[in-house]
Design a protein around this motif. Structure first.
Motif, PDB file in Angstrom:
ATOM      1  N   THR A  95       0.823  -1.209   0.000  1.00 50.15           N
ATOM      2  CA  THR A  95       0.000   0.000   0.000  1.00 50.15           C
ATOM      3  C   THR A  95       0.855   1.257   0.000  1.00 50.15           C
ATOM      4  O   THR A  95       2.056   1.219   0.277  1.00 50.15           O
ATOM      5  CB  THR A  95      -0.914   0.026   1.228  1.00 50.15           C
ATOM      6  OG1 THR A  95      -0.101   0.189   2.415  1.00 50.15           O
ATOM      7  CG2 THR A  95      -1.731  -1.256   1.352  1.00 50.15           C
ATOM      8  N   GLU A  96       0.213   2.382  -0.281  1.00 50.66           N
ATOM      9  CA  GLU A  96       0.927   3.657  -0.271  1.00 50.66           C
ATOM     10  C   GLU A  96       1.494   3.955   1.117  1.00 50.66           C
ATOM     11  O   GLU A  96       2.599   4.482   1.253  1.00 50.66           O
ATOM     12  CB  GLU A  96      -0.002   4.788  -0.716  1.00 50.66           C
ATOM     13  CG  GLU A  96      -0.292   4.794  -2.211  1.00 50.66           C
ATOM     14  CD  GLU A  96       0.967   4.909  -3.048  1.00 50.66           C
ATOM     15  OE1 GLU A  96       1.856   5.724  -2.710  1.00 50.66           O
ATOM     16  OE2 GLU A  96       1.089   4.167  -4.044  1.00 50.66           O
ATOM     17  N   ALA A  97       0.732   3.632   2.155  1.00 53.97           N
ATOM     18  CA  ALA A  97       1.212   3.857   3.522  1.00 53.97           C
ATOM     19  C   ALA A  97       2.444   2.999   3.810  1.00 53.97           C
ATOM     20  O   ALA A  97       3.403   3.455   4.454  1.00 53.97           O
ATOM     21  CB  ALA A  97       0.104   3.560   4.522  1.00 53.97           C
ATOM     22  N   GLN A  98       2.416   1.765   3.340  1.00 56.15           N
ATOM     23  CA  GLN A  98       3.574   0.885   3.538  1.00 56.15           C
ATOM     24  C   GLN A  98       4.781   1.367   2.737  1.00 56.15           C
ATOM     25  O   GLN A  98       5.915   1.297   3.207  1.00 56.15           O
ATOM     26  CB  GLN A  98       3.200  -0.543   3.146  1.00 56.15           C
ATOM     27  CG  GLN A  98       2.214  -1.200   4.105  1.00 56.15           C
ATOM     28  CD  GLN A  98       1.690  -2.524   3.582  1.00 56.15           C
ATOM     29  OE1 GLN A  98       1.480  -2.704   2.372  1.00 56.15           O
ATOM     30  NE2 GLN A  98       1.460  -3.464   4.486  1.00 56.15           N
ATOM     31  N   ARG A  99       4.541   1.855   1.528  1.00 52.97           N
ATOM     32  CA  ARG A  99       5.636   2.398   0.725  1.00 52.97           C
ATOM     33  C   ARG A  99       6.247   3.621   1.399  1.00 52.97           C
ATOM     34  O   ARG A  99       7.457   3.821   1.358  1.00 52.97           O
ATOM     35  CB  ARG A  99       5.144   2.754  -0.682  1.00 52.97           C
ATOM     36  CG  ARG A  99       4.723   1.542  -1.491  1.00 52.97           C
ATOM     37  CD  ARG A  99       4.360   1.895  -2.919  1.00 52.97           C
ATOM     38  NE  ARG A  99       3.833   0.726  -3.627  1.00 52.97           N
ATOM     39  CZ  ARG A  99       3.736   0.624  -4.950  1.00 52.97           C
ATOM     40  NH1 ARG A  99       4.129   1.631  -5.718  1.00 52.97           N
ATOM     41  NH2 ARG A  99       3.242  -0.457  -5.506  1.00 52.97           N
ATOM     42  N   LYS A 100       5.398   4.418   2.021  1.00 52.62           N
ATOM     43  CA  LYS A 100       5.902   5.594   2.753  1.00 52.62           C
ATOM     44  C   LYS A 100       6.773   5.152   3.927  1.00 52.62           C
ATOM     45  O   LYS A 100       7.827   5.748   4.197  1.00 52.62           O
ATOM     46  CB  LYS A 100       4.718   6.417   3.255  1.00 52.62           C
ATOM     47  CG  LYS A 100       5.065   7.606   4.157  1.00 52.62           C
ATOM     48  CD  LYS A 100       5.895   8.644   3.428  1.00 52.62           C
ATOM     49  CE  LYS A 100       5.933   9.982   4.186  1.00 52.62           C
ATOM     50  NZ  LYS A 100       6.438   9.870   5.562  1.00 52.62           N
ATOM     51  N   GLU A 101       6.359   4.103   4.618  1.00 49.30           N
ATOM     52  CA  GLU A 101       7.147   3.583   5.731  1.00 49.30           C
ATOM     53  C   GLU A 101       8.511   3.080   5.239  1.00 49.30           C
ATOM     54  O   GLU A 101       9.546   3.342   5.860  1.00 49.30           O
ATOM     55  CB  GLU A 101       6.384   2.447   6.415  1.00 49.30           C
ATOM     56  CG  GLU A 101       7.088   1.891   7.650  1.00 49.30           C
ATOM     57  CD  GLU A 101       6.338   0.743   8.285  1.00 49.30           C
ATOM     58  OE1 GLU A 101       6.496   0.531   9.510  1.00 49.30           O
ATOM     59  OE2 GLU A 101       5.590   0.036   7.575  1.00 49.30           O
ATOM     60  N   LEU A 102       8.517   2.381   4.118  1.00 51.43           N
ATOM     61  CA  LEU A 102       9.770   1.912   3.533  1.00 51.43           C
ATOM     62  C   LEU A 102      10.645   3.087   3.113  1.00 51.43           C
ATOM     63  O   LEU A 102      11.857   3.095   3.337  1.00 51.43           O
ATOM     64  CB  LEU A 102       9.484   1.013   2.332  1.00 51.43           C
ATOM     65  CG  LEU A 102       8.955  -0.386   2.640  1.00 51.43           C
ATOM     66  CD1 LEU A 102       8.375  -1.032   1.386  1.00 51.43           C
ATOM     67  CD2 LEU A 102      10.059  -1.263   3.228  1.00 51.43           C
ATOM     68  N   SER A 103      10.031   4.087   2.507  1.00 53.81           N
ATOM     69  CA  SER A 103      10.767   5.271   2.063  1.00 53.81           C
ATOM     70  C   SER A 103      11.413   5.993   3.239  1.00 53.81           C
ATOM     71  O   SER A 103      12.576   6.411   3.172  1.00 53.81           O
ATOM     72  CB  SER A 103       9.825   6.225   1.322  1.00 53.81           C
ATOM     73  OG  SER A 103      10.510   7.389   0.910  1.00 53.81           O
ATOM     74  N   ASP A 104      10.675   6.124   4.327  1.00 54.22           N
ATOM     75  CA  ASP A 104      11.224   6.788   5.515  1.00 54.22           C
ATOM     76  C   ASP A 104      12.423   6.021   6.069  1.00 54.22           C
ATOM     77  O   ASP A 104      13.418   6.618   6.496  1.00 54.22           O
ATOM     78  CB  ASP A 104      10.143   6.910   6.593  1.00 54.22           C
ATOM     79  CG  ASP A 104       9.077   7.934   6.242  1.00 54.22           C
ATOM     80  OD1 ASP A 104       9.305   8.743   5.313  1.00 54.22           O
ATOM     81  OD2 ASP A 104       7.997   7.909   6.882  1.00 54.22           O
ATOM     82  N   ALA A 105      12.341   4.690   6.052  1.00 57.79           N
ATOM     83  CA  ALA A 105      13.442   3.871   6.556  1.00 57.79           C
ATOM     84  C   ALA A 105      14.670   3.987   5.659  1.00 57.79           C
ATOM     85  O   ALA A 105      15.810   4.022   6.141  1.00 57.79           O
ATOM     86  CB  ALA A 105      13.004   2.413   6.667  1.00 57.79           C
ATOM     87  N   VAL A 106      14.455   4.059   4.350  1.00 56.40           N
ATOM     88  CA  VAL A 106      15.568   4.242   3.407  1.00 56.40           C
ATOM     89  C   VAL A 106      16.231   5.591   3.631  1.00 56.40           C
ATOM     90  O   VAL A 106      17.465   5.706   3.683  1.00 56.40           O
ATOM     91  CB  VAL A 106      15.072   4.114   1.953  1.00 56.40           C
ATOM     92  CG1 VAL A 106      16.152   4.566   0.970  1.00 56.40           C
ATOM     93  CG2 VAL A 106      14.670   2.674   1.659  1.00 56.40           C
ATOM     94  N   ASN A 107      15.429   6.628   3.776  1.00 58.09           N
ATOM     95  CA  ASN A 107      15.985   7.963   4.001  1.00 58.09           C
ATOM     96  C   ASN A 107      16.750   8.047   5.318  1.00 58.09           C
ATOM     97  O   ASN A 107      17.776   8.725   5.409  1.00 58.09           O
ATOM     98  CB  ASN A 107      14.871   9.012   3.982  1.00 58.09           C
ATOM     99  CG  ASN A 107      14.312   9.236   2.599  1.00 58.09           C
ATOM    100  OD1 ASN A 107      14.952   8.926   1.595  1.00 58.09           O
ATOM    101  ND2 ASN A 107      13.099   9.767   2.538  1.00 58.09           N
ATOM    102  N   ALA A 108      16.253   7.335   6.330  1.00 57.98           N
ATOM    103  CA  ALA A 108      16.926   7.344   7.630  1.00 57.98           C
ATOM    104  C   ALA A 108      18.299   6.687   7.548  1.00 57.98           C
ATOM    105  O   ALA A 108      19.210   7.036   8.305  1.00 57.98           O
ATOM    106  CB  ALA A 108      16.064   6.632   8.671  1.00 57.98           C
ATOM    107  N   LEU A 109      18.461   5.734   6.638  1.00 57.09           N
ATOM    108  CA  LEU A 109      19.756   5.103   6.427  1.00 57.09           C
ATOM    109  C   LEU A 109      20.621   5.912   5.464  1.00 57.09           C
ATOM    110  O   LEU A 109      21.840   6.030   5.652  1.00 57.09           O
ATOM    111  CB  LEU A 109      19.555   3.684   5.878  1.00 57.09           C
ATOM    112  CG  LEU A 109      20.816   2.925   5.448  1.00 57.09           C
ATOM    113  CD1 LEU A 109      21.825   2.805   6.595  1.00 57.09           C
ATOM    114  CD2 LEU A 109      20.441   1.544   4.918  1.00 57.09           C
ATOM    115  N   ALA A 110      20.012   6.482   4.444  1.00 54.00           N
ATOM    116  CA  ALA A 110      20.771   7.218   3.425  1.00 54.00           C
ATOM    117  C   ALA A 110      21.495   8.424   4.012  1.00 54.00           C
ATOM    118  O   ALA A 110      22.609   8.751   3.586  1.00 54.00           O
ATOM    119  CB  ALA A 110      19.836   7.663   2.300  1.00 54.00           C
TER     120      ALA A 110
END
Length: 379
Positions: free
Chosen positions: A352-367
């Motif tokens: 879902t879009e909400a799940q994709r947002k959660e994944l995106s936030d985790a990627v940004n937190a690592l990047a």
């Protein structure tokens, strides 16, 4: 997957989110201003503050003053990549640290992430680069071995995929598609450093340059999932994919690898996730994006782990944060595969879009902390 394959709207949205945390607030880690080259990119210019610098570590302080997403490269005369930073959004800044030996180079800005770019000559003077920590030499050797292992392992998996395509077995080809890409996705920055292989094997339709024939994985992916049939041309393309991947396998050992290129490559893999996998544009027909996503993270983590001891000594707080964020992202990804010992992830069109947002936030937190790794190992 070259980030140039993103649609303009998606690319701007993705890089704005990413560079909001990685580009504008990052402080220079160069020891003095003599080691920094300011690069000002616009839609029509690529201005550099220096055209000559002595060998060793150099930091590019990049600012995109144009209206298009851009990329900045340091290139060898034969167009092999020394270092790069992709997906630099309009109005944002990025920093990248590289190690350069004496010789002639070019700095290239690619507004719109297309074409040969706008280029400026860079002359590097001096003798040998100062001897570095022996642990870093061991890290480079180990990573070179890892890259070769990934290329070697890809050929039989890609062979299984190609064999199914040539046999006209649609379901078998679909099954073999994602596994055949794992080694490539883990070490993609090394493959991209050669310049000519990636466009042949991993380009999407919207990333084609003028006059370029569409070949490679994604061309076949479209036939399998969208067209739902295998043509005579597809069978020829399957053979071409193996030819091009064999070329990659043979050239991996000649790649120019340094501690900073390893660190920058890890960051590039995170950018690949942020701008291609999160949006679902990478594997848009098969929806196997999470397999590529996981492979990108594994490749980034391998480079990081090899550099970790030196980074720990130079910036312990950074290592603590990286350990935390890698663990968090891997844990989150595990939610999307029933068996964590396999690469059988859910289809990305079910995320879902909400799940994709959660994944995106985790990627940004690592990047964000990963963007500082090159500077940490260059100290």
């Amino acid at each position: 997957m070259r980030a140039a394959r993103l649609s303009a709207v998606t690319a701007v949205a993705a890089v704005t989110a990413l560079t909001a945390v990685t580009g504008c607030t990052e402080k220079s880690d160069a020891k003095d201003g003599d080691r920094v080259i300011a690069v000002t990119a616009t839609d029509s210019k690529c201005e550099t503050s220096k055209q000559e610098i002595s060998s060793g570590h150099v930091e590019l302080a990049i600012e995109n003053k144009g209206s298009k997403v851009t990329e900045v490269y340091v290139l060898f005369p034969d167009d092999r990549v020394v270092t790069e930073r992709e997906n630099i959004g309009p109005g944002t800044k990025q920093r990248v640290t590289a190690e350069v030996k004496a010789g002639d180079y070019q700095i290239a800005c690619k507004p719109g992430m297309k074409g040969e770019g706008i280029r400026q000559a860079l002359k590097v003077t001096g003798g040998q680069v100062a001897k570095r920590d022996p642990r870093l030499d061991k890290a480079v050797a180990a990573y070179r071995e890892y890259a070769q292992e990934q290329a070697d392992a890809t050929l039989p998996l890609a062979g299984t995929f190609a064999k199914a395509v040539k046999a006209g077995d649609l379901e078998a080809a679909k099954e073999a598609f994602a596994p055949s890409r794992l080694g490539w996705e883990r070490t993609e920055p090394v493959a991209e450093s050669f310049g000519d292989i990636d466009p042949k094997v991993d380009t999407r339709a919207d990333g084609l340059e003028a006059g370029q024939k569409w070949t490679g994985w994604h061309r076949l992916e479209k036939s399998l999932w969208e067209d739902k049939k295998i043509s005579a041309e597809d069978k020829t393309l399957a053979d071409q994919l193996i030819t091009d991947l064999t070329d990659w396998q043979k050239r991996v050992g000649k790649a120019e690898i340094t501690p900073t290129s390893m660190a920058n490559g890890a960051k590039e893999l995170l950018d690949e996730v942020a701008t291609g996998k999160i949006s679902g544009e990478e594997d848009r027909y098969s929806h196997t994006d999470l397999v590529d996503f996981k492979a990108n993270i594994e490749g980034a983590q391998e480079a990081y782990e090899l550099l970790r001891a030196v980074a720990q000594e130079n910036d312990a707080a950074l290592v603590t944060e990286l350990d935390k964020q890698f663990a968090a992202l891997n844990t989150l990804l595990d939610k999307y595969r029933p068996n964590t010992s396999s690469y059988d992830f859910v289809s990305y069109d079910t995320v879902t879009e909400a799940q994709r947002k959660e994944l995106s936030d985790a990627v940004n937190a690592l990047a964000e902390p990963l963007s500082k790794l090159a500077a940490a190992v260059a100290k």
